[in-house]
Design a protein around this motif. Sequence first.
Motif, short mmCIF file in Angstrom:
data_model
loop_
_atom_site.label_atom_id
_atom_site.label_comp_id
_atom_site.label_asym_id
_atom_site.label_seq_id
_atom_site.Cartn_x
_atom_site.Cartn_y
_atom_site.Cartn_z
N PRO A 142 1.08 -1.38 0.24
CA PRO A 142 0.10 -0.38 0.17
C PRO A 142 0.86 0.86 -0.13
O PRO A 142 2.23 1.33 0.37
CB PRO A 142 -0.62 -0.09 1.34
CG PRO A 142 -0.26 -0.64 2.03
CD PRO A 142 1.07 -2.17 1.46
N TYR A 143 0.47 2.53 -0.40
CA TYR A 143 0.79 3.75 -0.42
C TYR A 143 0.44 4.59 0.34
O TYR A 143 -0.70 5.18 0.90
CB TYR A 143 0.70 5.04 -2.24
CG TYR A 143 1.04 3.97 -2.79
CD1 TYR A 143 2.13 3.82 -3.77
CD2 TYR A 143 0.07 2.95 -3.06
CE1 TYR A 143 2.32 3.47 -4.40
CE2 TYR A 143 0.34 2.63 -4.84
CZ TYR A 143 2.16 2.47 -5.80
OH TYR A 143 2.42 2.09 -6.76
N MET A 144 1.36 4.17 1.32
CA MET A 144 1.02 5.39 2.92
C MET A 144 1.57 6.29 3.51
O MET A 144 2.50 7.05 3.13
CB MET A 144 1.69 3.81 3.84
CG MET A 144 1.09 2.78 4.35
SD MET A 144 1.57 1.23 5.48
CE MET A 144 2.47 1.06 5.24
N TYR A 145 0.09 7.38 3.57
CA TYR A 145 0.78 8.55 3.70
C TYR A 145 1.16 8.95 5.16
O TYR A 145 -0.28 9.37 5.75
CB TYR A 145 0.16 9.42 2.42
CG TYR A 145 0.16 8.94 1.15
CD1 TYR A 145 1.60 9.98 0.58
CD2 TYR A 145 -0.33 8.58 0.55
CE1 TYR A 145 1.45 9.80 -0.81
CE2 TYR A 145 -0.55 8.44 -0.72
CZ TYR A 145 0.88 8.85 -1.55
OH TYR A 145 1.15 8.49 -2.95
N ALA A 189 0.40 12.01 -7.23
CA ALA A 189 0.31 10.77 -7.75
C ALA A 189 -1.30 10.24 -7.44
O ALA A 189 -1.69 10.00 -8.60
CB ALA A 189 -0.05 10.25 -6.19
N VAL A 190 -2.07 11.44 -7.10
CA VAL A 190 -3.27 11.50 -7.71
C VAL A 190 -3.88 11.89 -9.17
O VAL A 190 -4.74 11.39 -10.27
CB VAL A 190 -4.31 12.28 -6.96
CG1 VAL A 190 -5.77 12.77 -7.34
CG2 VAL A 190 -4.70 11.45 -5.66
N PRO A 221 -5.64 0.11 -10.34
CA PRO A 221 -6.99 -0.57 -9.43
C PRO A 221 -6.11 -1.94 -8.29
O PRO A 221 -5.10 -2.51 -9.55
CB PRO A 221 -7.87 -1.24 -11.04
CG PRO A 221 -7.59 -0.47 -11.94
CD PRO A 221 -6.36 0.11 -12.19
N GLY A 222 -6.56 -1.93 -7.25
CA GLY A 222 -5.90 -3.10 -7.08
C GLY A 222 -4.81 -2.49 -6.30
O GLY A 222 -4.41 -3.49 -4.87
N ASN A 223 -5.04 -1.43 -5.94
CA ASN A 223 -3.71 -0.27 -5.10
C ASN A 223 -4.89 -0.05 -3.67
O ASN A 223 -5.76 -0.01 -3.88
CB ASN A 223 -2.99 0.41 -5.63
CG ASN A 223 -1.78 -0.62 -6.20
OD1 ASN A 223 -0.45 -0.99 -5.61
ND2 ASN A 223 -1.69 -0.31 -7.61
N MET A 224 -3.98 0.18 -3.19
CA MET A 224 -4.58 1.02 -1.92
C MET A 224 -3.72 2.35 -1.79
O MET A 224 -1.91 1.74 -1.32
CB MET A 224 -4.77 0.14 -0.19
CG MET A 224 -4.87 0.90 1.19
SD MET A 224 -4.65 0.19 2.94
CE MET A 224 -6.73 -0.97 2.81
N THR A 257 -8.76 1.25 -3.56
CA THR A 257 -8.89 1.89 -2.31
C THR A 257 -8.17 2.77 -1.44
O THR A 257 -7.09 2.98 -1.21
CB THR A 257 -9.17 0.28 -1.26
OG1 THR A 257 -9.11 -0.52 -1.63
CG2 THR A 257 -8.82 0.84 0.60
N VAL A 258 -8.67 3.40 -0.86
CA VAL A 258 -8.54 4.52 0.28
C VAL A 258 -9.11 4.42 1.48
O VAL A 258 -10.09 4.18 2.18
CB VAL A 258 -9.05 5.92 -0.64
CG1 VAL A 258 -8.84 7.13 0.33
CG2 VAL A 258 -8.56 6.26 -1.64
#
Length: 169
Positions: free
Chosen positions: A71-74, A98-99, A105-108, A139-140
């Motif tokens: 996941p991409y964690m911020y 990033a946005v 698809p399939g990433n968080m 997924t967010v």
Amino acid sequence: MLNKSLSILLATCAMALVLSACDKKEADVAVVEETVEVVALPPAGSPPAEWKKYLAAVVMQNMQGVKSNRPYMYFVPGGTDGKAEVDRSNQLDNVSLAVARGVLPGNMLAFGGPESATTANLILDAFIDAGDGSFKDVTVLFVGSQADNERVKEALARTGATYKFAEMK
């Protein structure tokens, strides 16, 4: 006859290796599921490292349905000092980029920090120009307080993202 016996022996060995690999993968999955660490909410004023550890643990607990295992964690820092403001500005730039590029698809994307309202504001600012449906099957996750949940959920609804909320506790 020797060639036939050798072929059967090699096929049997190969099958044994395949089956042992399957058992190992299932065992590894079980070990990973058992090692998801539960981390307590850090007290106010805790160092960012403790908040990042907490965020990582909450993200791991909310990975159901996410196809990517990275996941991409911020982390959104709290505080009003100059360093915190610069760090938040840099993080907003990173998320906005990033946005704008889009996420497969399939990433968080996961967001959290010590101040729920500040984290929510960053998400709203970063997604303001996201196109309708542009985050379908992405997924967010917002880790924050219930007071900020609805406004983040509403802002992300038009993007098509799968929204998840985890209350800080």
